[in-house]
Design an enzyme around this catalytic site. Structure first.
Site, short mmCIF file in Angstrom:
data_model
loop_
_atom_site.label_atom_id
_atom_site.label_comp_id
_atom_site.label_asym_id
_atom_site.label_seq_id
_atom_site.Cartn_x
_atom_site.Cartn_y
_atom_site.Cartn_z
CB SER A 260 -0.89 0.00 1.24
OG SER A 260 -0.08 0.20 2.38
CE LYS A 261 -1.07 7.11 -2.70
NZ LYS A 261 -2.50 7.17 -2.94
NE ARG A 262 0.48 0.34 6.23
CZ ARG A 262 1.02 -0.82 6.53
NH1 ARG A 262 2.10 -0.88 7.26
NH2 ARG A 262 0.48 -1.95 6.09
#
Ligand code: GLU
Length: 507
Positions: A260-262
């Site tokens: 994910s973006k994380r």
């Protein structure tokens, strides 16, 4: 089905394509090129509400950046659709979906549904309360007669649902990578195939298109596996042979959670923006789920095409290791001919300062020939192209104005530093050719003469001529900066140190 391989990448223009999307595109492209087949680009824009302005452009730009050229699709490389199976945008194919729906309706494999959103909502809540599996309760199939359905379909807005056959046992998806995956039909509900706006849902459009576009292999992300039994049932009801299905392994972050973006998994074009080379990106992404053996990591594009094989795509989630990508990028940067590196760096230097380019005060366009003389200085340590402006900016700016304290290396007194730089200035004024050998031959022995460590002396010179404590190799840097500029900078530095000493001793 076609004899030769036909694969497709079928993105929905609902946002910026991320690594997962483009990995799917890459695997399809590699498979097509490996087998001498066709790579089709199809735009799945049936969800009009989720359509995002500019998303299609980003998808095309990502594919073009990575050189994933498509043989058929909207906006082919040669302009216009260039395949026999178009149009390649689903919103332009509504007639085909309608025909398939009519056939399913006529055969009793589908039925119109008039349930209001409120009713469906209440139904879902009830199911939740009773801990029942979610899904349509077949109200319009069981509570209405076929005459009622037909009459109301002529008058009311409605959707069309596929009728899941309750006879026939489990639905088996033969996945090339995962083997047979069985699904209980009771757990698949009568899903919508045609929405009330006349647009098909993903499931129907996907099946109709894969059939009519004669797709032989469907390679897509694992998250679509739960959709596959629905597709299998649709193929069966329509009397069509399904393509080979291959669901690609998930991409995971280093913590093994879905990427994910994380984890820094931003849009593909952001990698372009951050100075990753398309060849490094391609190599890196190819290894997200595929491998040749358990050790080879570096593959040219041709090697990937030569070796790529579905048999070596794994089931297990692939870990996205950002450090490995950066390492690989550095490797590819070092392999580039210097002139080519210069060309690739140029746009990064020229973009506005706020976007990471050279200071706005530096005139654009930047002198490409000059940049070509600078790139060898940074090629060895450059990991991303966007680091270049920071490493090179002093070459483009006016004379540096370091503070006196910065000109005095650790363990050296201000007087020693002043004497050292004054002597360096004198000696360099006298040298003939201004080249690395001459600079080295002059400066290296001076350290001992002055009772300084080489690092101390070179450190002071570096700050004097570049304004920084860290720079590319000193002599190469001085040659690139040129004699005049270095001498001016050294004289300024001696001046700065002198003024500071005078100030310190004044009462
Ligand atoms: N439109 C779907 C997506 O955005 C395609 C899935 C498939 O390849 O079937 O990923």
């Amino acid at each position: 089905m076609a004899d030769t391989v036909r694969v497709r990448f079928a993105p929905s223009p609902t946002g910026e394509p991320h690594i997962g999307n483009i990995r799917t595109a890459l695997f399809n492209w590699l498979f097509a090129r490996h087998s001498g087949g066709s790579f089709v680009l199809r735009i799945e824009d049936t969800d009009q509400e989720r359509k995002v302005e500019g998303a299609l452009d980003s998808i095309l730009a990502s594919l073009r950046w990575l050189g994933l050229d498509w043989d058929e699709g909207p906006e082919s490389e040669n302009g216009g659709s260039n395949g026999d199976y178009g149009p390649y945008v689903q919103s332009e194919r509504l007639g085909l979906y309608r025909e398939a729906v009519d056939r399913l309706l006529a055969n009793g494999d589908a039925y119109p549904c008039f349930c209001s959103p409120e009713r469906l909502d209440a139904m879902r809540k009830e199911q939740q309360r009773n801990q029942q599996p979610p899904g349509y309760d077949r109200h319009c199939l069981t509570e209405l007669t076929s005459e009622e359905r037909e009459r109301r379909a002529g008058e009311e807005r409605h959707v069309v649902r596929f009728r899941i056959p309750t006879e026939g046992g489990t639905v088996v998806v033969n996945d090339y990578i995962r083997g047979d995956v069985a699904y209980e039909p009771a757990l698949i509900d009568d899903f919508v195939i045609l929405k009330s706006d006349g647009f098909p849902t993903y499931h129907l459009a996907n099946v109709v298109d894969d059939h009519f576009m004669q797709i032989t292999h469907v390679m897509r992300a694992e998250e679509w596996l739960p959709s596959a039994p629905r597709h299998v049932l649709l193929y069966r009801a329509l009397g069509w042979e399904p393509p080979v299905l291959a669901h690609l392994p998930m991409i995971l972050g280093p913590d093994r959670a879905k990427l994910s973006k994380r984890h820094g998994a931003t849009s593909t074009l952001e990698y372009k923006n951050s100075g990753y080379l398309p060849e490094a990106m391609t190599n890196f992404m190819a290894l997200l789920g595929w491998s040749l053996d358990d050790h080879t990591e570096v593959f040219s594009r041709d090697e990937l095409v030569e070796h790529f094989d579905l048999d070596r795509v794994g089931k297990a989630g692939a870990i996205f290791n950002a450090e490995k990508l950066t390492w690989m990028n550095g490797l590819y940067i070092r392999q580039l001919p210097a002139e080519e590196l210069a060309e690739r760096i140029l746009p990064f230097l020229e973009r506005p300062e706020a976007e990471g380019g050279l200071p706005d005060g530096v005139a654009r366009p930047v002198d490409a020939a000059y940049v070509a003389t600078l790139t060898p200085l940074i090629q060895e340590r450059l990991k991303r192209l966007d680091e270049a402006p920071g490493l090179l900016s002093f070459f483009f700016e006016g004379l540096p104005t370091p503070a006196a304290s910065d000109l005095v290396p650790k363990g050296v007194s201000p007087e020693q530093a002043t004497d050292a730089l004054a002597m360096v200035t004198d000696k360099l004024e006298a040298i003939g050719d201004w080249n690395e050998e001459a600079l080295e031959a002059t400066l290296r022995p001076m350290a001992e003469e002055l009772g300084l460590k080489t690092g101390q002396l070179f450190g002071a010179i570096r700050v004097a001529v570049t304004g920084r404590s860290v720079s590319p190799p000193l002599f190469e840097t001085m040659v690139a900066l040129g004699r005049e500029r270095c001498m001016d900078a050294l004289r300024n530095a001696v001046g700065t140190l002198g003024e500071s000493a005078a100030q310190a001793s004044s009462p």
